[in-house]
Design an enzyme around this catalytic site. Structure first.
Site, PDB file in Angstrom:
ATOM      1  CG  ASN A 145       7.412  -3.400 -13.037  1.00  0.00           C
ATOM      2  OD1 ASN A 145       7.620  -3.344 -14.250  1.00  0.00           O
ATOM      3  ND2 ASN A 145       6.409  -4.079 -12.503  1.00  0.00           N
ATOM      4  CE  LYS A 196       3.550  -1.922 -12.448  1.00  0.00           C
ATOM      5  NZ  LYS A 196       2.364  -2.066 -11.637  1.00  0.00           N
ATOM      6  CG  HIS A 219       4.186  -7.756 -12.066  1.00  0.00           C
ATOM      7  ND1 HIS A 219       2.878  -7.330 -12.159  1.00  0.00           N
ATOM      8  CD2 HIS A 219       4.823  -6.866 -11.270  1.00  0.00           C
ATOM      9  CE1 HIS A 219       2.734  -6.226 -11.445  1.00  0.00           C
ATOM     10  NE2 HIS A 219       3.890  -5.924 -10.890  1.00  0.00           N
ATOM     11  CD  GLU A 267       0.663  -4.701 -13.361  1.00  0.00           C
ATOM     12  OE1 GLU A 267       1.616  -4.520 -14.139  1.00  0.00           O
ATOM     13  OE2 GLU A 267       0.418  -3.939 -12.397  1.00  0.00           O
ATOM     14  CD  GLU A 301       5.163  -6.148  -6.844  1.00  0.00           C
ATOM     15  OE1 GLU A 301       5.548  -4.972  -6.813  1.00  0.00           O
ATOM     16  OE2 GLU A 301       4.834  -6.732  -7.886  1.00  0.00           O
ATOM     17  N   GLY A 326      -0.400  -0.021  -7.525  1.00  0.00           N
ATOM     18  CA  GLY A 326      -0.965   1.094  -8.279  1.00  0.00           C
ATOM     19  C   GLY A 326      -2.187   1.740  -7.644  1.00  0.00           C
TER      20      GLY A 326
HETATM   21  P1  PGA Z   1       3.243   0.378  -7.915  1.00  0.00           P
HETATM   22  O1  PGA Z   1       3.608  -0.981  -8.705  1.00  0.00           O
HETATM   23  O2  PGA Z   1       4.506   0.798  -7.195  1.00  0.00           O
HETATM   24  O3  PGA Z   1       2.835   1.354  -8.979  1.00  0.00           O
HETATM   25  O4  PGA Z   1       2.174   0.044  -6.953  1.00  0.00           O
HETATM   26  C1  PGA Z   1       4.399  -1.971  -8.132  1.00  0.00           C
HETATM   27  C2  PGA Z   1       4.546  -3.146  -9.052  1.00  0.00           C
HETATM   28  O5  PGA Z   1       3.580  -3.500  -9.748  1.00  0.00           O
HETATM   29  O6  PGA Z   1       5.624  -3.768  -9.122  1.00  0.00           O
END
Ligand code: PGA
Length: 244
Positions: free
Chosen positions: A9, A11, A91, A93, A160, A166
């Site tokens: 992903n 982003k 997601h 976010e 998740e 992150g």
């Molecule tokens: P990350 O993100 O691997 O940077 O923790 C995962 C995600 O948001 O899908």
């Protein structure tokens, strides 16, 4: 047998030159199918470049209508028009910064499935969530509302924990397995044995050194990876390490 999947992903990262270098470095080294979900601007070029290879390209969002007065939005038909069949939906976010709710995500999932696309429905709890297992199960029940057995079997889930995204912190494989197995039981209540066909990925600070520990768990069918998917060597290593 559910096939393991490593899904990147990206982003809101990467410009076209870096994306093309990534593809040049990754595609010849992939022995197994993998997926990268990239920003909209990169999709036409990436989709063309990856066609016929083991690398699938996906989007990170779509609208539930096919067309119309929705300024700034992208529809499933637009994605299909450039050969994109995978799409991440809901997601955390998008839930957090763009107000997406379970109902939107359900509408988007139904729209994607009606066009023959494969949605990756995201769910996950925040650090202070009370009764996280039940909370995440309720996100999944809502996202799958009115989705038929056949479509459910083709849908992917990414589980998740928000506090792991992150941050470098991960759930332990054992805790992730417990949550994901609970989600599968939740699907089983509605879909019976079809629940065993649904691929459920873990996400949150997955990287080459820890991916195998998650994918070794019986209910974890892959990983949705943010940060560690941006770099070609790291991505290829995760795909290699996902073979267990
Ligand atoms: P990350 O993100 O691997 O940077 O923790 C995962 C995600 O948001 O899908």
């Amino acid at each position: 047998m559910r096939k393991k999947l490593v899904a990147g992903n990206w982003k809101m990262n990467m410009l076209s030159e870096d994306a093309m270098s990534f593809l040049d470095a990754v595609i010849p080294r992939l022995a197994d199918e993998a997926l990268v979900c990239a920003p909209f601007t990169l999709l036409p070029e990436m989709s063309k470049r990856a066609r016929g290879t083991k690398l699938q390209i996906g989007a990170q969002n779509m609208h539930f209508e096919s067309s119309g007065a929705y300024t700034g939005e992208i529809s499933g038909d637009m994605l299909l028009d450039i050969g994109i069949k995978y799409v991440i939906l809901g997601h955390s976010e998008r839930r957090m910064y763009f107000g997406e709710c379970d109902e939107h995500i359900n509408r988007k999932a139904k729209a994607a499935l009606s066009k023959g696309m494969t949605p990756i429905i995201c769910c996950g709890e925040s650090e202070n969530q009370e009764n996280p297992m039940e909370y995440v199960a309720s996100q999944i029940r809502a996202a799958f509302r009115d989705i038929c057995d056949k479509d459910a079997s083709k849908t992917l889930i990414a589980c998740e924990p928000i506090w792991a995204i992150g941050t470098g912190k991960t759930a332990t494989p054992d805790v992730a397995q417990k949550m994901i197995s609970h989600l599968r039981s939740t699907l089983r209540e509605r879909y019976g044995s079809i629940a065993d066909q649904v691929r459920i990925l873990y996400g949150g600070s997955v990287k080459p050194s820890n991916i195998a520990s998650f994918l070794g768990e019986p209910d974890i069918d892959g990983a949705l990876v943010g940060g560690a998917s941006l770099e070609a060597d790291s991505f290829v290593e995760m795909v290699k390490n996902s073979k267990i």
